[in-house]
Design a protein around this motif. Structure first.
Motif, PDB file in Angstrom:
ATOM      1  N   VAL A   1      11.243 -31.815  12.716  1.00 33.66           N
ATOM      2  CA  VAL A   1      12.192 -32.124  14.071  1.00 33.66           C
ATOM      3  C   VAL A   1      13.084 -31.834  13.176  1.00 33.66           C
ATOM      4  N   GLU A   2      14.000 -31.293  13.969  1.00 31.44           N
ATOM      5  CA  GLU A   2      15.753 -30.606  13.799  1.00 31.44           C
ATOM      6  C   GLU A   2      16.589 -31.028  14.535  1.00 31.44           C
ATOM      7  N   TYR A   3      17.407 -31.958  14.526  1.00 32.68           N
ATOM      8  CA  TYR A   3      18.412 -32.150  15.565  1.00 32.68           C
ATOM      9  C   TYR A   3      19.888 -31.563  15.570  1.00 32.68           C
ATOM     10  N   PHE A   4      20.296 -31.619  16.451  1.00 37.64           N
ATOM     11  CA  PHE A   4      21.303 -30.769  16.683  1.00 37.64           C
ATOM     12  C   PHE A   4      22.378 -31.489  16.979  1.00 37.64           C
ATOM     13  N   VAL A   5      23.800 -31.982  16.651  1.00 34.11           N
ATOM     14  CA  VAL A   5      24.924 -33.047  17.349  1.00 34.11           C
ATOM     15  C   VAL A   5      26.041 -32.365  17.015  1.00 34.11           C
TER      16      VAL A   5
ATOM     17  N   ALA B   1      23.608 -34.708  21.808  1.00 31.79           N
ATOM     18  CA  ALA B   1      22.556 -34.013  21.189  1.00 31.79           C
ATOM     19  C   ALA B   1      23.063 -32.571  21.663  1.00 31.79           C
ATOM     20  N   ALA B   2      22.080 -31.536  21.078  1.00 29.16           N
ATOM     21  CA  ALA B   2      22.312 -30.090  21.804  1.00 29.16           C
ATOM     22  C   ALA B   2      20.904 -29.556  21.503  1.00 29.16           C
TER      23      ALA B   2
ATOM     24  N   PRO C   1      22.333 -25.036  16.998  1.00 27.10           N
ATOM     25  CA  PRO C   1      23.725 -24.450  16.240  1.00 27.10           C
ATOM     26  C   PRO C   1      24.616 -24.396  17.151  1.00 27.10           C
ATOM     27  N   ALA C   2      24.726 -22.935  17.641  1.00 28.36           N
ATOM     28  CA  ALA C   2      25.748 -22.649  18.929  1.00 28.36           C
ATOM     29  C   ALA C   2      26.221 -23.550  19.459  1.00 28.36           C
ATOM     30  N   GLU C   3      24.914 -24.825  20.478  1.00 23.44           N
ATOM     31  CA  GLU C   3      25.147 -25.469  21.529  1.00 23.44           C
ATOM     32  C   GLU C   3      26.365 -26.595  20.404  1.00 23.44           C
ATOM     33  N   ALA C   4      25.955 -26.708  19.497  1.00 24.92           N
ATOM     34  CA  ALA C   4      26.430 -28.324  18.658  1.00 24.92           C
ATOM     35  C   ALA C   4      27.791 -27.851  18.536  1.00 24.92           C
ATOM     36  N   LYS C   5      27.645 -25.955  17.633  1.00 23.49           N
ATOM     37  CA  LYS C   5      29.310 -25.590  17.823  1.00 23.49           C
ATOM     38  C   LYS C   5      30.092 -25.910  19.204  1.00 23.49           C
TER      39      LYS C   5
END
Length: 91
Positions: free
Chosen positions: A4-8, A27-28, A31-35
């Motif tokens: 799994v891939e996590y975005f933070v 947590a996002a 990628p766009a939400e993490a940015k």
């Protein structure tokens, strides 16, 4: 479970001895939400980084984090890593 891939988004705040220490982590879903979250955290806390990390939580195996963006004041080693990734991507 498969990989799994996590975005933070992780903020940085001034520490006791004028160094930076980690603050809040959000947590996002992508990628766009993490940015976006990291940019907001930087305005609130002074600095932040967005990153992703892929791995298998069932066995505790994770790859190194990939920096997606850095905003405001971040520790020097993170800033250097961001610049290296930009240099690699532009060649």
């Amino acid at each position: 479970m498969s990989s799994v891939e996590y975005f933070v988004a992780l903020s940085f705040v001034p520490g006791e001895m004028s160094d930076l220490t980690h603050g809040r982590a959000l947590a996002a879903s992508c990628p766009a939400e993490a940015k976006e979250l990291a940019a907001w955290l930087a305005k609130e806390d002074g600095g932040a980084v967005a990153f992703s990390r892929r791995g298998n939580p069932d066995i505790g195996s994770y790859k190194d984090a990939k920096i997606l963006g850095a905003y405001g004041d971040v520790p020097p080693d993170i800033s250097e890593q961001v610049h290296r990734q930009i240099d690699i991507a532009s060649t």
